[in-house]
Write a protein that holds these residues in place. Sequence first.
Motif, PDB file in Angstrom:
ATOM      1  N   PRO A 224     -43.620  34.124 -56.623  1.00 42.45           N
ATOM      2  CA  PRO A 224     -43.867  32.522 -56.643  1.00 42.45           C
ATOM      3  C   PRO A 224     -43.217  31.454 -57.605  1.00 42.45           C
ATOM      4  N   ARG A 225     -42.593  30.821 -57.114  1.00 43.73           N
ATOM      5  CA  ARG A 225     -42.612  29.220 -57.625  1.00 43.73           C
ATOM      6  C   ARG A 225     -43.895  28.677 -57.958  1.00 43.73           C
ATOM      7  N   PRO A 226     -45.151  28.784 -58.471  1.00 45.95           N
ATOM      8  CA  PRO A 226     -45.112  27.533 -58.638  1.00 45.95           C
ATOM      9  C   PRO A 226     -46.464  26.700 -58.628  1.00 45.95           C
ATOM     10  N   ALA A 227     -47.042  25.565 -58.269  1.00 46.06           N
ATOM     11  CA  ALA A 227     -47.097  24.128 -58.709  1.00 46.06           C
ATOM     12  C   ALA A 227     -49.025  24.007 -58.225  1.00 46.06           C
ATOM     13  N   TRP A 228     -49.361  22.778 -59.300  1.00 52.55           N
ATOM     14  CA  TRP A 228     -50.621  22.647 -58.643  1.00 52.55           C
ATOM     15  C   TRP A 228     -51.215  21.257 -57.845  1.00 52.55           C
ATOM     16  N   GLY A 229     -51.299  21.581 -56.274  1.00 51.70           N
ATOM     17  CA  GLY A 229     -51.189  20.536 -55.348  1.00 51.70           C
ATOM     18  C   GLY A 229     -51.810  21.161 -54.153  1.00 51.70           C
ATOM     19  N   ASP A 230     -51.355  20.459 -52.976  1.00 49.48           N
ATOM     20  CA  ASP A 230     -51.644  20.626 -51.585  1.00 49.48           C
ATOM     21  C   ASP A 230     -51.497  22.128 -51.131  1.00 49.48           C
ATOM     22  N   PRO A 231     -52.113  23.111 -51.257  1.00 49.33           N
ATOM     23  CA  PRO A 231     -51.942  24.249 -50.408  1.00 49.33           C
ATOM     24  C   PRO A 231     -51.542  24.098 -48.906  1.00 49.33           C
ATOM     25  N   ASP A 232     -51.570  23.242 -48.684  1.00 51.19           N
ATOM     26  CA  ASP A 232     -51.002  23.354 -47.329  1.00 51.19           C
ATOM     27  C   ASP A 232     -49.920  23.057 -46.806  1.00 51.19           C
ATOM     28  N   PHE A 233     -49.252  23.146 -48.134  1.00 51.42           N
ATOM     29  CA  PHE A 233     -47.522  22.883 -47.805  1.00 51.42           C
ATOM     30  C   PHE A 233     -47.035  24.354 -47.913  1.00 51.42           C
ATOM     31  N   ASP A 234     -47.608  25.411 -48.784  1.00 49.90           N
ATOM     32  CA  ASP A 234     -47.133  26.781 -48.438  1.00 49.90           C
ATOM     33  C   ASP A 234     -47.327  27.336 -46.845  1.00 49.90           C
ATOM     34  N   ALA A 235     -47.727  27.066 -46.288  1.00 51.72           N
ATOM     35  CA  ALA A 235     -47.782  27.245 -44.994  1.00 51.72           C
ATOM     36  C   ALA A 235     -46.744  26.324 -43.987  1.00 51.72           C
ATOM     37  N   ALA A 236     -45.756  25.885 -44.578  1.00 53.41           N
ATOM     38  CA  ALA A 236     -44.920  24.894 -43.828  1.00 53.41           C
ATOM     39  C   ALA A 236     -43.820  25.647 -43.254  1.00 53.41           C
ATOM     40  N   ASP A 237     -43.309  26.565 -44.515  1.00 53.35           N
ATOM     41  CA  ASP A 237     -42.162  27.631 -43.551  1.00 53.35           C
ATOM     42  C   ASP A 237     -43.030  28.279 -42.218  1.00 53.35           C
ATOM     43  N   TRP A 238     -43.707  29.184 -42.153  1.00 53.17           N
ATOM     44  CA  TRP A 238     -44.639  29.273 -41.428  1.00 53.17           C
ATOM     45  C   TRP A 238     -44.463  29.271 -39.878  1.00 53.17           C
ATOM     46  N   VAL A 239     -44.516  27.397 -39.896  1.00 57.73           N
ATOM     47  CA  VAL A 239     -44.555  27.276 -38.402  1.00 57.73           C
ATOM     48  C   VAL A 239     -43.304  26.545 -38.367  1.00 57.73           C
ATOM     49  N   LEU A 240     -42.525  26.887 -39.234  1.00 61.48           N
ATOM     50  CA  LEU A 240     -41.064  26.076 -38.716  1.00 61.48           C
ATOM     51  C   LEU A 240     -39.775  27.823 -38.601  1.00 61.48           C
ATOM     52  N   GLU A 241     -40.508  28.805 -38.641  1.00 58.42           N
ATOM     53  CA  GLU A 241     -40.198  30.069 -38.735  1.00 58.42           C
ATOM     54  C   GLU A 241     -39.759  30.607 -37.406  1.00 58.42           C
ATOM     55  N   GLY A 242     -38.547  30.420 -36.531  1.00 56.23           N
ATOM     56  CA  GLY A 242     -38.140  31.011 -35.438  1.00 56.23           C
ATOM     57  C   GLY A 242     -38.352  29.326 -34.104  1.00 56.23           C
ATOM     58  N   VAL A 243     -38.795  28.656 -34.765  1.00 54.33           N
ATOM     59  CA  VAL A 243     -38.847  27.393 -33.703  1.00 54.33           C
ATOM     60  C   VAL A 243     -38.107  26.306 -33.932  1.00 54.33           C
ATOM     61  N   SER A 244     -37.574  25.903 -32.229  1.00 60.01           N
ATOM     62  CA  SER A 244     -36.601  25.474 -32.151  1.00 60.01           C
ATOM     63  C   SER A 244     -36.846  23.993 -31.165  1.00 60.01           C
ATOM     64  N   THR A 245     -38.128  23.817 -30.941  1.00 61.38           N
ATOM     65  CA  THR A 245     -38.670  23.162 -30.194  1.00 61.38           C
ATOM     66  C   THR A 245     -40.257  22.114 -30.531  1.00 61.38           C
ATOM     67  N   PRO A 246     -39.967  20.498 -30.399  1.00 63.44           N
ATOM     68  CA  PRO A 246     -41.345  20.056 -30.738  1.00 63.44           C
ATOM     69  C   PRO A 246     -42.708  20.543 -30.388  1.00 63.44           C
ATOM     70  N   GLU A 247     -42.424  21.248 -28.811  1.00 67.04           N
ATOM     71  CA  GLU A 247     -43.526  21.708 -28.339  1.00 67.04           C
ATOM     72  C   GLU A 247     -43.723  22.949 -29.467  1.00 67.04           C
ATOM     73  N   ALA A 248     -43.220  24.011 -29.582  1.00 73.32           N
ATOM     74  CA  ALA A 248     -43.604  24.769 -30.182  1.00 73.32           C
ATOM     75  C   ALA A 248     -44.089  25.406 -31.746  1.00 73.32           C
TER      76      ALA A 248
END
Length: 301
Positions: A224-248
């Motif tokens: 971890p490179r941890p911080a205190w804040g919005d836990p939604d931040f940790d999900a961002a890489d996973w919704v972008l992984e392998g995605v290349s269209t707005p719909e996806a």
Amino acid sequence: MPDPRLTTLPPPARARLLARFGPAVDAWCEALPGQVAELAERWGVEPLAAGGGGTSRVFRCRRRADERAVWLKVTPDPQVAAEEAEALAGWERTPWVAGLLAADPGAGALLLDGVEPGTPVRGQEWEPSQVAALLRELRGSGPGQAPGEGSALRPLAHRVGFLFGLALRRAGPDGPEAEIRLRRARAQALELAASAPAAGLVHGDLHAANVLRGPGGRLVAIDPRPAWGDPDFDAADWVLEGVSTPEALRERTVLLADLVPGLDADRLHAWAHALGALLAAPAARAGHDDARTRFLLGLGG
């Protein structure tokens, strides 16, 4: 006494640390073999292999008392070690995060429990349900209140500023267009960090290379490179992984939000737009012009 050939930094590893910390790290690099020998003796481990990234050197070890596989992690920055130690202690109740066995933050040293089989998720197929289970565990098992006086943890805005600052320093050869794009994305990300409706312990670097497969296929977060804040931040890489269209992207965002209580689909979608240019920056610097790189670069508007 560990083999000096194992604990002496090879030139590429030394160059990464110099790029991250500057010339002051030279003395630390020279002293590393002696430091590892002292830590190995103190914590009863035998280094077997070495690796690491841009902020630390990591040694796979065998614990002498029981032959257990453990990891010795050493960084020239005591703040990095203190932040990680505090976060791992905050998650000590969950097996979904690598366990902290011992720490000397002042020396920049951590001893971490091994993960078996320990295969990185990066480059493998993964299911959203598996990632959702990890995100639920991180959100639900961390400390329930903000860190108090003396905490090493800093606000998520600091982590966001650091990441974009690093990207901006490297953006020079790409010209003004890359700088404008990153500055615009940084403003969006800082606004999100400042507007979180609730705060918690954030991993801060939760991408597929920092998640291992543990016993029974359970995903285990490391580094971890941890911080205190919005836990939604940790999900961002996973919704972008392998995605290349707005719909996806929208489909992945809604799916993950449905699986993780408290995860806000709209905020997660906004985080993805704010961080897309940051994730695409290395590929853009390398001259890539594929559909995914163009998509990520365009997310910031």
